[in-house]
Design an enzyme around this catalytic site. Structure first.
Site, mmCIF file in Angstrom:
data_model
loop_
_atom_site.group_PDB
_atom_site.id
_atom_site.type_symbol
_atom_site.label_atom_id
_atom_site.label_comp_id
_atom_site.label_asym_id
_atom_site.label_seq_id
_atom_site.Cartn_x
_atom_site.Cartn_y
_atom_site.Cartn_z
ATOM 1 N N ASP A 1 -29.303 -26.748 29.925
ATOM 2 C CA ASP A 1 -28.024 -26.023 30.078
ATOM 3 C C ASP A 1 -28.161 -24.563 29.640
ATOM 4 O O ASP A 1 -27.329 -23.722 29.962
ATOM 5 C CB ASP A 1 -26.938 -26.709 29.251
ATOM 6 N N HIS B 1 -25.176 -25.485 19.610
ATOM 7 C CA HIS B 1 -26.199 -24.460 19.872
ATOM 8 C C HIS B 1 -26.388 -23.527 18.677
ATOM 9 O O HIS B 1 -27.506 -23.082 18.393
ATOM 10 C CB HIS B 1 -25.859 -23.705 21.158
ATOM 11 N N ASP C 1 -31.114 -38.270 24.615
ATOM 12 C CA ASP C 1 -31.442 -39.321 23.645
ATOM 13 C C ASP C 1 -32.716 -40.068 24.072
ATOM 14 O O ASP C 1 -33.187 -39.894 25.193
ATOM 15 C CB ASP C 1 -30.260 -40.320 23.569
ATOM 16 N N ASP D 1 -34.446 -29.836 22.251
ATOM 17 C CA ASP D 1 -33.034 -29.956 22.652
ATOM 18 C C ASP D 1 -32.990 -30.949 23.799
ATOM 19 O O ASP D 1 -32.759 -30.602 24.957
ATOM 20 C CB ASP D 1 -32.524 -28.570 23.091
ATOM 21 N N GLY E 1 -42.107 -32.452 28.509
ATOM 22 C CA GLY E 1 -42.438 -31.890 27.199
ATOM 23 C C GLY E 1 -43.630 -32.573 26.551
ATOM 24 O O GLY E 1 -44.445 -31.913 25.880
#
Ligand code: SAM
Length: 583
Positions: A74, A50, A147, A144, A126
Site C-alpha cells: 500500500d 505506519h 499474517d 510490513d 521476500g
C-alpha cells in the site's frame, strides 16, 4: 465476534496470482484495502500503523541509511521512511505487483511516495530476497507483511529471521508486523514468531499501538537488534530535532508502547504449549473476526444467534451468542445479559456492550488501581455508576479503604448483574459498600465538604439515567467534596468517533478548568469501541506520575491481571492525535 463497517461502494475487486484484492469506500473509515478478506489499511487510521512501524526504529538509530521493506504494497511504510533525508536507499520487495498498482490508483494517501527516487521497487518473494542479499547490507529491515497465511507464511519462519540477522549491519534493526495477542490464533502465531526471533537476536522486544480497525483494536510490532535496546539506546533528542510532524508517534509514547499489561507479560513468558491451551479458550474469535470484515454490512449467519451492538452510526460489533439469559426494559433502559463462548456472560444496555466476563478486568482495574497507587492512604470512596459492580470489587481488595458509597441510577441493572454476573458483581452486597439508587449529581451536591478521598465516575452509558452528571457544576461539587489530596477519576470514551471525541473534549475542558492537576490515561480494551478507552485523572495536589508511590503499591502484593506499575507509566504516554484533541 464481528466488527462490521458500513460500505458505500465496492471500488475494486479482483483475485491476483497471490490473493483476493478489494478496495471499498466506507462511510466512516474512508477507503479500505482488504487482502483475502483481511483488513489491511483504512484511510482513517493507517497513520497509526505506519507511524509505529517506522519511527521507533528511526529514533533508536537516526543514522539509518539503507532500508529493506518486505511487503508494504500500500506504500504507507515507504511514505514515512522517505520523510528522513538521512535515508539514502529503500529497497521495497513486494510479492504482488497488483497490490501496488491498485493502491497507486485508489489509495494515493499511502502510495504517494512509491515514486521517490530513493525507492527501488522489486516484485519478488521476500524470503528469496533475504537469501540472496549480501552480508550486513541493510541498517533497517521492516517486514510490513500480511499474517502468516498464504504468501506471508514464510516471512514468519526461522530461516527468514536468520537471513535477516545475516544481512543487517552491526547496529541493524529488524521491525515486523506481529499480529496481536488478543485472539487465540493471532496470539499463538505472535508468540511463536517472538520465540524464534528471541533465539536469533540478542535484543528482541514487542511494542504495541491502538489501531481501531485491527483485530481487537491493537497491533503488535517486533523490535529486534544485534546491539541497540529500544529504550536504553533511543535518541529522543536527535529524533525531535528532525522536527517531523507525526499524528500518532512521539518520543513519550515510544516508551509507553513497550510497557505491557500483566496478562500480556504473563502470556509472553508462558511456554508455547501451555499458552496454546490457554488460547483455546479464545479460539473461535480470531477466525470469524477477520473473514467477515470486508463484507457489505448485512451479515448472514444462518440459525446462529448474533447480538448486534452499536459502536457508532456506521460500525457494528456483532457477537455470536449462545444464550440470551436475561432481557428486561427498566425505567431507564433495555437490559440484556447474554452468554457466548468467546466472552462468557455480557451486559448490554440499550444495545451497547457494557461489560463482559472476558475483558472486564481491564476497565475495572484501570479505573481503580492507578489512583490507589498515587494515594495509597485513600479511606473514603464515592463510586458513581458502574451498576455491574467491578469497581467496588477492585476497591474491596484494599484493607486501607474503610468506606465505599456507591450511587447508581438503575436498581434493575444491579439486580440482574448480581444474579447473572457474580464474577463481577461479587462485592455489591459487601457490608462495607453502601449502595444507593439515585442521581449521582444530587448525591454530590448534598455531600459535606472534603468527605471523600477518591471519587470514581464510571457511567454505565452516556445517556438516559446518568446524563445529568456531565456538567461543570457537577465537577465543581466533586472538587468541593474531595479532601486535600483527593482524586477524581472519570471514565471517558475513546475519541475515535466524532461524537465521543467532542463529548470527551467538553468534559476534559470542564475538569481542567476546576482541578489544578488534570491528566488523561489510556487502556486497551479489546471489546470496547475502537479497542481502547480513555480515563481522566484529576487532583488538587497529586500528580499521577510524579507522586505515584510504586514501591508502596507493589508491597501490597495485589495480583492484578491488567494493572502494574509499568503500565501505570505507559498509560499516561498518549498518541499525538489524542494529546492534540485534549489541547
Ligand atoms: N498492515 C498490514 C497488516 O498488518 O496486515 C500489511 C499491509 S501490506 C499491504 C502487506 C503486503 O505484504 C501485501 O501487499 C502482500 O502482498 C505482501 N506480502 C505478503 N507475503 C509476501 C512475501 N512473501 N514477500 C513479499 N511481500 C509479501
Amino acid at each position: 465476534m464481528l466488527f462490521s463497517i458500513k460500505i458505500r461502494e465496492l471500488l475494486y475487486s479482483k483475485k491476483s496470482a497471490f490473493q483476493q484484492i478489494d478496495i471499498l469506500e466506507s462511510e466512516e473509515f474512508g477507503r479500505i484495502l482488504t487482502l483475502d478478506g483481511l483488513m489491511m489499511v483504512t484511510e482513517k487510521d493507517e497513520f497509526i500503523y505506519h507511524d509505529m512501524i517506522v519511527h521507533p526504529a528511526m529514533c533508536v538509530n537516526p543514522m539509518i541509511e539503507k532500508v529493506l521493506v518486505i511487503g508494504g504494497g500500500d506504500g504507507g511504510t515507504v511514505r514515512e521512511l522517505t520523510r528522513y533525508k538521512t535515508i539514502a536507499r529503500i529497497d521495497m520487495v513486494e510479492i504482488d505487483e497488483q497490490v501496488v498498482r491498485v493502491c497507486e490508483h485508489f489509495l494515493p494517501l499511502t502510495s504517494a511516495k512509491l515514486n521517490d527516487p530513493r525507492v527501488h521497487l522489486h516484485f519478488a518473494d521476500g524470503i528469496d530476497w533475504v537469501k540472496q542479499a549480501k552480508h550486513a547490507e541493510y541498517d533497517l529491515i521492516i517486514v510490513d507483511s500480511t499474517d502468516p497465511v498464504g504468501p506471508g507464511k514464510t516471512l514468519f519462519s526461522t530461516g527468514f529471521y536468520q537471513n535477516c540477522f545475516r544481512i543487517l549491519s552491526e547496529n541493524g534493526i529488524l521491525i515486523n508486523q506481529h499480529l496481536s495477542l488478543c485472539f487465540a490464533w493471532d496470539a499463538l502465531k505472535a508468540r511463536q514468531a517472538h520465540a524464534k526471533i528471541k533465539g536469533i537476536f540478542p535484543i528482541s522486544k514487542l511494542y504495541q499501538a491502538h489501531t481501531p480497525t485491527y483485530a481487537s483494536g491493537s497491533s503488535l510490532f517486533g523490535f529486534a537488534s544485534k546491539t541497540l535496546d529500544p529504550i536504553q539506546d533511543a535518541n529522543f533528542e536527535l529524533w525531535n530535532q528532525f522536527g517531523l510532524e507525526t499524528r500518532y508517534y512521539n518520543t513519550e509514547l515510544h516508551i509507553g508502547a513497550f510497557l505491557h499489561p500483566s496478562y500480556i507479560n504473563k502470556l509472553l513468558d508462558m511456554p508455547i504449549r501451555k499458552a496454546w491451551r490457554q488460547h483455546n479458550l479464545l479460539r473461535r474469535l480470531g477466525a470469524c473476526f477477520d473473514v467477515l470484515r470486508s463484507e457489505q454490512h448485512t451479515p448472514a449467519y444462518g440459525l446462529d444467534l448474533w447480538f448486534e451492538a452499536h459502536w457508532s452510526k456506521h460500525t457494528r460489533f456483532l457477537m455470536k451468542t449462545d444464550k440470551h439469559l436475561y432481557s428486561e426494559k427498566s425505567a431507564f433502559q433495555q437490559i440484556d445479559i447474554l452468554e457466548s463462548e468467546e466472552f462468557g456472560r455480557s451486559l448490554m444496555l440499550d444495545g451497547r456492550m457494557i461489560a463482559n466476563e472476558k475483558d472486564e478486568f481491564i476497565v475495572h482495574e484501570a479505573l481503580v488501581h492507578p489512583a490507589l497507587c498515587v494515594n495509597p492512604s485513600v479511606e473514603k470512596v464515592l463510586v458513581i455508576g458502574n451498576g455491574v459492580g467491578g469497581v467496588v470489587r477492585e476497591l474491596r481488595r484494599y484493607e486501607t479503604i474503610s468506606q465505599i458509597d456507591m450511587i447508581t441510577a438503575d436498581e434493575q441493572v444491579v439486580c440482574a448483574c448480581a444474579q447473572w454476573l457474580p464474577q463481577i458483581a461479587a462485592k455489591l452486597n459487601d457490608p462495607q459498600v453502601h449502595l444507593q439508587f439515585g442521581d449521582g449529581a444530587a448525591w454530590v451536591t448534598n455531600a459535606k465538604e472534603e468527605s471523600y478521598d477518591l471519587i470514581l465516575v464510571a457511567p454505565d452509558k452516556k445517556s438516559g439515567a446518568e446524563e445529568s452528571r456531565f456538567t461543570e457544576a457537577f465537577y465543581r461539587e466533586c472538587f468541593r467534596v474531595l479532601s486535600k489530596d483527593g482524586i477524581l477519576v472519570c471514565r471517558y470514551d475513546s475519541p475515535g468517533f466524532a461524537r465521543e471525541a467532542y463529548e470527551m473534549q467538553q468534559i476534559h475542558g470542564e475538569i481542567k478548568g476546576i482541578f489544578p492537576i488534570c491528566k488523561v490515561y489510556l487502556a486497551h480494551i479489546p471489546t470496547h469501541a475502537q479497542g481502547y478507552s480513555l480515563f481522566g485523572f484529576a487532583s488538587k495536589t497529586l500528580d499521577p506520575i510524579q507522586d505515584a508511590d510504586f514501591a508502596s503499591w507493589n508491597r501490597l502484593g495485589l495480583e492484578t491481571a491488567y494493572y502494574n506499575t509499568d503500565i501505570h507509566l505507559g498509560a499516561f504516554m498518549l498518541p499525538s492525535y489524542v494529546k492534540e484533541l485534549l489541547g
